[in-house]
Scaffold this motif. Structure first.
Motif, PDB file in Angstrom:
ATOM      1  N   GLN A   1      23.005  44.112  -8.309  1.00  0.00           N
ATOM      2  CA  GLN A   1      23.279  44.369  -6.906  1.00  0.00           C
ATOM      3  C   GLN A   1      21.945  44.555  -6.195  1.00  0.00           C
ATOM      4  OE1 GLN A   1      26.290  47.516  -6.633  1.00  0.00           O
ATOM      5  NE2 GLN A   1      25.547  47.969  -4.583  1.00  0.00           N
ATOM      6  N   GLU A   2      21.812  44.008  -5.018  1.00  0.00           N
ATOM      7  CA  GLU A   2      20.610  44.172  -4.191  1.00  0.00           C
ATOM      8  C   GLU A   2      19.325  43.860  -4.960  1.00  0.00           C
ATOM      9  OE1 GLU A   2      21.188  48.230  -3.365  1.00  0.00           O
ATOM     10  OE2 GLU A   2      22.853  47.916  -1.978  1.00  0.00           O
ATOM     11  N   GLY A   3      19.338  42.767  -5.718  1.00  0.00           N
ATOM     12  CA  GLY A   3      18.128  42.345  -6.423  1.00  0.00           C
ATOM     13  C   GLY A   3      17.704  43.232  -7.574  1.00  0.00           C
ATOM     14  N   ARG A   4      18.611  44.089  -8.053  1.00  0.00           N
ATOM     15  CA  ARG A   4      18.288  44.960  -9.191  1.00  0.00           C
ATOM     16  C   ARG A   4      19.435  44.951 -10.204  1.00  0.00           C
ATOM     17  NH1 ARG A   4      16.685  50.868  -6.952  1.00  0.00           N
ATOM     18  NH2 ARG A   4      17.004  50.405  -4.750  1.00  0.00           N
TER      19      ARG A   4
ATOM     20  N   TRP B   1      10.235  48.307 -20.829  1.00  0.00           N
ATOM     21  CA  TRP B   1      10.536  47.247 -19.862  1.00  0.00           C
ATOM     22  C   TRP B   1       9.639  47.218 -18.637  1.00  0.00           C
ATOM     23  CZ3 TRP B   1      13.754  43.661 -21.631  1.00  0.00           C
ATOM     24  CH2 TRP B   1      14.557  44.018 -22.720  1.00  0.00           C
ATOM     25  N   GLY B   2       8.752  48.232 -18.544  1.00  0.00           N
ATOM     26  CA  GLY B   2       7.932  48.388 -17.335  1.00  0.00           C
ATOM     27  C   GLY B   2       7.003  47.218 -17.038  1.00  0.00           C
ATOM     28  N   ALA B   3       6.609  46.457 -18.079  1.00  0.00           N
ATOM     29  CA  ALA B   3       5.683  45.357 -17.818  1.00  0.00           C
ATOM     30  C   ALA B   3       6.334  44.275 -16.956  1.00  0.00           C
ATOM     31  CB  ALA B   3       5.228  44.747 -19.146  1.00  0.00           C
ATOM     32  N   GLN B   4       7.629  44.089 -17.179  1.00  0.00           N
ATOM     33  CA  GLN B   4       8.323  42.993 -16.489  1.00  0.00           C
ATOM     34  C   GLN B   4       9.137  43.476 -15.282  1.00  0.00           C
ATOM     35  OE1 GLN B   4      10.798  40.920 -19.279  1.00  0.00           O
ATOM     36  NE2 GLN B   4      11.212  39.248 -17.858  1.00  0.00           N
ATOM     37  N   PHE B   5       9.561  44.740 -15.356  1.00  0.00           N
ATOM     38  CA  PHE B   5      10.452  45.249 -14.303  1.00  0.00           C
ATOM     39  C   PHE B   5       9.945  46.585 -13.765  1.00  0.00           C
ATOM     40  CE2 PHE B   5      12.974  42.701 -17.206  1.00  0.00           C
ATOM     41  CZ  PHE B   5      13.693  41.885 -16.341  1.00  0.00           C
ATOM     42  N   ALA B   6      10.206  46.815 -12.491  1.00  0.00           N
ATOM     43  CA  ALA B   6      10.013  48.154 -11.956  1.00  0.00           C
ATOM     44  C   ALA B   6      11.240  48.970 -12.368  1.00  0.00           C
ATOM     45  CB  ALA B   6       9.901  48.089 -10.437  1.00  0.00           C
ATOM     46  N   VAL B   7      11.028  49.991 -13.172  1.00  0.00           N
ATOM     47  CA  VAL B   7      12.134  50.802 -13.672  1.00  0.00           C
ATOM     48  C   VAL B   7      12.169  52.075 -12.838  1.00  0.00           C
ATOM     49  CG1 VAL B   7      13.144  51.856 -15.733  1.00  0.00           C
ATOM     50  CG2 VAL B   7      11.664  49.850 -15.963  1.00  0.00           C
ATOM     51  N   ALA B   8      13.332  52.386 -12.283  1.00  0.00           N
ATOM     52  CA  ALA B   8      13.402  53.540 -11.381  1.00  0.00           C
ATOM     53  C   ALA B   8      14.752  54.240 -11.474  1.00  0.00           C
ATOM     54  CB  ALA B   8      13.169  53.074  -9.939  1.00  0.00           C
ATOM     55  N   ILE B   9      14.752  55.498 -11.072  1.00  0.00           N
ATOM     56  CA  ILE B   9      16.015  56.234 -10.955  1.00  0.00           C
ATOM     57  C   ILE B   9      16.485  56.094  -9.509  1.00  0.00           C
ATOM     58  CG2 ILE B   9      17.088  58.513 -11.023  1.00  0.00           C
ATOM     59  CD1 ILE B   9      15.058  59.291 -13.167  1.00  0.00           C
ATOM     60  N   ALA B  10      17.749  55.752  -9.317  1.00  0.00           N
ATOM     61  CA  ALA B  10      18.257  55.589  -7.958  1.00  0.00           C
ATOM     62  C   ALA B  10      19.624  56.249  -7.829  1.00  0.00           C
ATOM     63  CB  ALA B  10      18.374  54.100  -7.624  1.00  0.00           C
ATOM     64  N   PRO B  11      19.870  56.909  -6.692  1.00  0.00           N
ATOM     65  CA  PRO B  11      21.212  57.460  -6.479  1.00  0.00           C
ATOM     66  C   PRO B  11      22.198  56.301  -6.348  1.00  0.00           C
ATOM     67  CG  PRO B  11      19.877  57.691  -4.500  1.00  0.00           C
ATOM     68  CD  PRO B  11      18.976  57.140  -5.561  1.00  0.00           C
TER      69      PRO B  11
ATOM     70  N   SER C   1       8.366  40.023 -10.537  1.00  0.00           N
ATOM     71  CA  SER C   1       8.184  38.681  -9.984  1.00  0.00           C
ATOM     72  C   SER C   1       9.060  38.432  -8.762  1.00  0.00           C
ATOM     73  CB  SER C   1       8.558  37.651 -11.054  1.00  0.00           C
ATOM     74  OG  SER C   1       9.960  37.732 -11.289  1.00  0.00           O
ATOM     75  N   GLY C   2      10.096  39.260  -8.585  1.00  0.00           N
ATOM     76  CA  GLY C   2      11.028  39.043  -7.488  1.00  0.00           C
ATOM     77  C   GLY C   2      12.040  37.944  -7.765  1.00  0.00           C
ATOM     78  N   HIS C   3      12.014  37.378  -8.964  1.00  0.00           N
ATOM     79  CA  HIS C   3      12.936  36.283  -9.289  1.00  0.00           C
ATOM     80  C   HIS C   3      14.290  36.823  -9.761  1.00  0.00           C
ATOM     81  CE1 HIS C   3       9.258  33.510 -10.055  1.00  0.00           C
ATOM     82  NE2 HIS C   3       9.633  33.508  -8.779  1.00  0.00           N
ATOM     83  N   GLY C   4      15.329  36.439  -9.047  1.00  0.00           N
ATOM     84  CA  GLY C   4      16.678  36.879  -9.415  1.00  0.00           C
ATOM     85  C   GLY C   4      17.099  36.368 -10.781  1.00  0.00           C
ATOM     86  N   SER C   5      16.541  35.204 -11.174  1.00  0.00           N
ATOM     87  CA  SER C   5      16.938  34.621 -12.457  1.00  0.00           C
ATOM     88  C   SER C   5      16.552  35.550 -13.611  1.00  0.00           C
ATOM     89  CB  SER C   5      16.272  33.262 -12.629  1.00  0.00           C
ATOM     90  OG  SER C   5      14.869  33.429 -12.692  1.00  0.00           O
ATOM     91  N   GLU C   6      15.486  36.332 -13.430  1.00  0.00           N
ATOM     92  CA  GLU C   6      15.076  37.257 -14.484  1.00  0.00           C
ATOM     93  C   GLU C   6      16.113  38.356 -14.687  1.00  0.00           C
ATOM     94  OE1 GLU C   6      11.041  38.767 -14.906  1.00  0.00           O
ATOM     95  OE2 GLU C   6      10.409  37.182 -13.527  1.00  0.00           O
ATOM     96  N   LEU C   7      16.754  38.727 -13.598  1.00  0.00           N
ATOM     97  CA  LEU C   7      17.821  39.733 -13.689  1.00  0.00           C
ATOM     98  C   LEU C   7      18.986  39.198 -14.510  1.00  0.00           C
ATOM     99  CD1 LEU C   7      18.232  41.264 -10.134  1.00  0.00           C
ATOM    100  CD2 LEU C   7      17.320  42.330 -12.196  1.00  0.00           C
TER     101      LEU C   7
END
Ligand code: PLP
Length: 459
Positions: free
Chosen positions: A436-439, A375-385, A411-417
């Motif tokens: 939540q919070e754009g993620r 999924w990394g091409a389209q999204f920043a994938v991260a571990i978050a507390p 892209s920063g587009h919420g619709s993609e989420l």
């Protein structure tokens, strides 16, 4: 147009298609015939509207199989609960222990002694086995099991105080959700609610002043899903019991969740224990089977034998009683509580609630490479507390620290989420996270099967 209609295959021909024979063997001729008629009707309408054949026309058997599989799918589909709410009401609350699952299966395969006492061959009492266990665990004299805790409240009120007044603090007139409001339940049970005190402060003298010749009951409700802080005062069960005794009035308490173990010993928020209220002399205490107890949906009432006998004989009990599956699952769940030293491992609810954050972090680290690659091409994938919730009417502010894997659109587009969340909801085993919070967050607290998640999310 005529030409297009003539290209539609005949049902008889399709029914003889070799590709469809396994499906016919599984679902029968009638089901498939109906499905093929639907397809044919759809194709005709498509031609009428679009002057073209539908795009699945190339392969009717494949389309029929696809639709048959979808129609045969259970309405109760297993999902990955990565919402961060452990006891999620919309996802079926508690996941049951292996022991409870085995007990349910066993009682479905053979006849069982549900209401049959083997010693004298007389009709036994359906709650009897579970009652004995509940008495052992809570110190109560007797117990009664109904369909859920809402039913437990209704039964207690209707039995003990129909046509009479029930005295309750204004601070405890809760709405649990799903149209369960204490004042409404009172009305349904035929009781007259007498509110005492104020939202933030209620004193023993308020209850005392409200007691009159029509009073039938004193009641307390554990306000688990909200908290009033600051200048507050509530009367303890102990005080209410003393007052009740002086006026020969029963005192009942709806605990909502309740817990048979001291949650703080596991590093969890304190939750009142039914055994404490029984010890304090409360006449009847009710709590849920599928909240912190970690069992099947059920309403459990424990308390004084004379009152439990009245509940057992009330006509509503017959309407609200549980079946053998529930009793088997509940009995097996309660048996786990006899061995507190193995409870954390054996009871999924407790195991998930107490999963250490560092263990969840390690799990996130194991999952990251595959998810990042997919999924990394389209999204920043991260571990978050993140902080998970207990759920089911527990206090939303009591949080459990853990970790999530989050997906943020480059892209920063919420619709993609929304699209991603929607796509994961349509998987064979849907993956349910939260936005939540754009993620999009996948809270890993309730993830048991890592390999299955990778299989689902990595195309
Ligand atoms: C959850 C809850 C109920 C309802 O219990 P169910 O088992 O969901 O029917 C009733 N009272 C309180 C205080 C609750 O928290």
């Amino acid at each position: 147009m005529k030409n297009l209609y003539s290209q539609l295959p005949a049902i008889d021909t399709l029914l003889r298609d070799p590709h469809l024979q396994p499906l016919i063997a599984e679902t029968g001729n009638a089901f498939l015939t109906r499905l093929l008629r639907q397809l044919q009707q759809e194709a005709r309408e498509h031609i009428q509207r679009q002057h073209a054949l539908p795009d699945w026309h190339e392969n009717w058997p494949q389309e029929a199989i696809r639709r048959a599989q979808r129609q045969q799918r259970s309405a109760l589909r297993p999902v990955f609960n990565l919402t961060g709410t452990v006891l999620h009401t919309n996802l079926g609350r508690a996941v049951l222990s292996d022991r409870a699952i085995a007990a349910v299966t066993a009682c479905l395969r053979q006849p069982v002694t549900l209401e049959y006492a083997l010693d004298d061959a007389a009709r036994g009492h359906r709650d009897r086995a579970v009652s004995a266990l509940l008495c052992e665990l809570t110190g109560a004299e007797a117990a009664c099991i109904v369909n859920n805790n809402a039913a437990a409240v209704l039964l207690m009120l209707a039995t003990l105080a129909a046509g009479r007044e029930v005295v309750m603090s204004r601070g405890e007139l809760v709405e649990i959700g799903g149209a369960f409001r204490i004042p409404d339940v009172m009305r349904q049970a035929g009781c007259q609610l007498v509110e005492v005190g104020t939202t933030n402060r209620t004193h023993l003298k308020d209850y005392r002043a409200a007691i009159g010749e029509h009073t039938g009951l004193l009641m307390k409700v554990h306000t688990s899903n909200y908290q009033i802080q600051g200048f507050t005062h509530a009367v303890t069960e102990q005080e209410l019991v003393t007052l009740g005794e002086a006026h020969q009035l029963p005192v009942i308490s709806d605990l909502g969740s309740g817990s048979l173990i001291d949650m703080t010993a596991y590093g969890l928020p304190a939750e009142p224990m039914p055994q404490q209220l029984i010890a304090a002399g409360v006449s009847l205490v009710s709590f849920s089977g599928d909240k912190l107890l970690g069992g099947p949906q059920a309403g459990i009432i424990v308390g004084k034998k004379a009152l439990i006998d009245q509940l057992q004989q009330h006509p509503l009990k017959r309407a609200l009683r549980v079946d053998k599956m529930t009793l088997a699952a509940l009995e097996a769940t309660l048996q786990l509580y006899r061995q507190p030293e193995t409870l954390q491992e054996a009871l999924p609810t407790l195991r998930l609630l107490t999963r250490p954050a560092h263990e969840i972090l390690q799990q996130a680290e194991r999952l990251m490479p595959a998810l990042e690659q997919a999924w990394g091409a389209q999204f920043a994938v991260a571990i978050a507390p993140c902080s998970s919730q207990i759920g089911s009417g527990s206090l939303p502010v009591d949080r459990l620290p853990g970790f999530a894997i989050t997906f943020t659109p480059h892209s920063g587009h919420g619709s993609e989420l929304q699209t991603l969340a929607q796509r994961w909801r349509t998987l064979a085993r849907p993956v349910i996270g939260r936005i939540q919070e754009g993620r999009l967050w996948l809270d890993l607290r309730c993830l048991d099967d890592e390999a299955a998640l990778i299989q689902a999310l990595v195309p």
